[in-house]
Write an enzyme that holds these catalytic residues in place. Structure first.
Site, PDB file in Angstrom:
ATOM      1  N   LYS A  71      40.727  43.022  31.240  1.00 41.51           N
ATOM      2  CA  LYS A  71      41.797  42.190  31.303  1.00 41.51           C
ATOM      3  C   LYS A  71      42.080  40.639  29.681  1.00 41.51           C
ATOM      4  O   LYS A  71      43.761  41.597  29.207  1.00 41.51           O
ATOM      5  CB  LYS A  71      41.910  40.799  31.983  1.00 41.51           C
ATOM      6  CG  LYS A  71      42.287  41.161  33.934  1.00 41.51           C
ATOM      7  CD  LYS A  71      41.469  40.314  34.842  1.00 41.51           C
ATOM      8  CE  LYS A  71      41.788  40.569  36.116  1.00 41.51           C
ATOM      9  NZ  LYS A  71      41.586  39.100  37.211  1.00 41.51           N
ATOM     10  N   ASP A 107      47.679  36.784  39.217  1.00 40.81           N
ATOM     11  CA  ASP A 107      46.364  36.688  39.843  1.00 40.81           C
ATOM     12  C   ASP A 107      47.162  34.835  39.959  1.00 40.81           C
ATOM     13  O   ASP A 107      46.856  34.901  41.574  1.00 40.81           O
ATOM     14  CB  ASP A 107      45.588  35.626  39.146  1.00 40.81           C
ATOM     15  CG  ASP A 107      44.734  37.355  39.375  1.00 40.81           C
ATOM     16  OD1 ASP A 107      44.550  38.108  39.716  1.00 40.81           O
ATOM     17  OD2 ASP A 107      44.013  37.623  38.000  1.00 40.81           O
TER      18      ASP A 107
END
Ligand SMILES: NC(=O)c1ccc[n+]([C@@H]2O[C@H](COP(=O)([O-])OP(=O)(O)OC[C@H]3O[C@@H](n4cnc5c(N)ncnc54)[C@H](OP(=O)(O)O)[C@@H]3O)[C@@H](O)[C@H]2O)c1
Length: 289
Positions: A71, A107
């Site tokens: 990420k 997220d």
């Protein structure tokens, strides 16, 4: 599903990747809306990340989800980052628009939606957030503007303090970060409205672990445990028994996936279809254990 020369390819990259729920969730959504898209999982080792992103450009892959451990490392290969990715230093979604790669992180919005869609308002509320890792950082960034008070507690106290300071610089708020001691948890729970576990404590195989003793949970608290394997963690079970409102990590998973789906397709995500697909895979995976 009919694959043709026009089918758009999306996928998820990570290592390991074998147990990802994303293909199940995203293909269920594509099929439900009869979109000519397919979603695959690609195991990409850290040394192959740059080539994988070159491959995305070369093959015209339309969209990717990015998971552990890529990420943060992926962002240097992207062309444009939204403001959330710039703050977090991590992306979980890439959109390939005519060869230009755009990075997003869904997220935080996934966690925000999970609470809102389950009837938990954040405005002016006190949130106690456990953890200061990648997911906690995304959640704190998404919540910071709405909430009245945010306390971030982490095992490595300096990470919580750094995150709080970075958020205060951006939002001009009074977010506090400190050590994840039992006394700090107990003290902050006394007037907290919402508790979020964004650590990996309670995740399979350590399913009997929780950072919060059951007797500190109360009926007027909303509790979200972002761990989704198991679907009902020890913290979630204890919170339910105490009469608290419980939001499962599956809800965040679904809503972050729904936000990625909307970035790639421009269509509203069929959230209920995605939820049922995720729960069905999680229950069959649970049955195998
Ligand atoms: N539901 C969803 O959509 C979703 C999305 C993303 C992640 N997750 C889940 O969220 C969890 C965290 O993911 P992440 O990406 O943020 O991982 P991460 O960046 O590695 O962060 C892990 C966090 O857990 C803490 N931690 C680990 N073991 C601990 C222990 N024994 N006691 C206290 N704290 C402990 C770490 O504290 P230190 O900093 O002190 O090490 C850190 O705050 C994982 O279980 C992941 O599966 C769920």
């Amino acid at each position: 599903m009919v694959i043709s020369g026009k089918t758009r390819v999306c996928g998820v990259i990570g290592d390991p990747i074998a147990h990802t729920l994303s293909p199940t969730i995203q293909n269920a959504a594509f099929n439900h809306l009869k979109l000519d898209f397919v979603f695959l999982a690609f195991r990409v080792k850290p040394a192959d990340l740059e080539n994988a992103i070159r491959g995305m450009r070369g093959l015209g892959i339309h969209g990717l989800n990015v998971t552990m451990p890529h990420k943060s490392a992926v962002i240097k290969y992207l062309d444009q980052l939204d403001s959330t990715v710039q703050f977090l230093g991590s992306a979980n979604t890439i959109l390939n628009r005519d060869g230009k790669l755009f990075g997003f992180n869904t997220d935080g919005i996934g966690a925000l939606k999970a609470l809102q869609e389950n009837g938990v308002a954040l405005y002016d509320k006190k949130v106690l957030l456990l953890g200061a890792g990648g997911a906690a950082k995304a959640i704190a960034f998404a919540f910071a503007e709405e909430i009245g008070e945010l306390v971030i507690l982490n095992r490595a106290a300096e990470k919580a303090a750094e995150l709080a300071a970075a958020l205060n610089r951006v939002f001009g708020t009074k977010i506090v970060g400190g050590a994840l001691s039992q006394s700090a948890v107990q003290q902050n729970l006394q007037d907290a409205d919402i508790l979020v576990n964004a650590t990996s404590v309670g995740m399979h195989p350590n399913v009997n672990q929780s950072l919060v003793p059951a007797q500190w949970l109360k009926p007027d608290l909303a509790v979200m445990d972002i761990v989704y394997n198991p679907v009902e963690t020890k913290l979630a079970k204890d919170a339910k028994a105490a009469g608290a409102k419980v939001i499962s990590g599956v809800e965040m998973l679904i809503h972050q996936g729904a936000a990625s789906f909307e970035i790639w397709t421009g269509c509203p995500a069929p959230v209920e279809v995605m939820r049922q697909a995720a729960l069905s895979q999680l229950s069959s995976a649970g049955a195998e254990k």
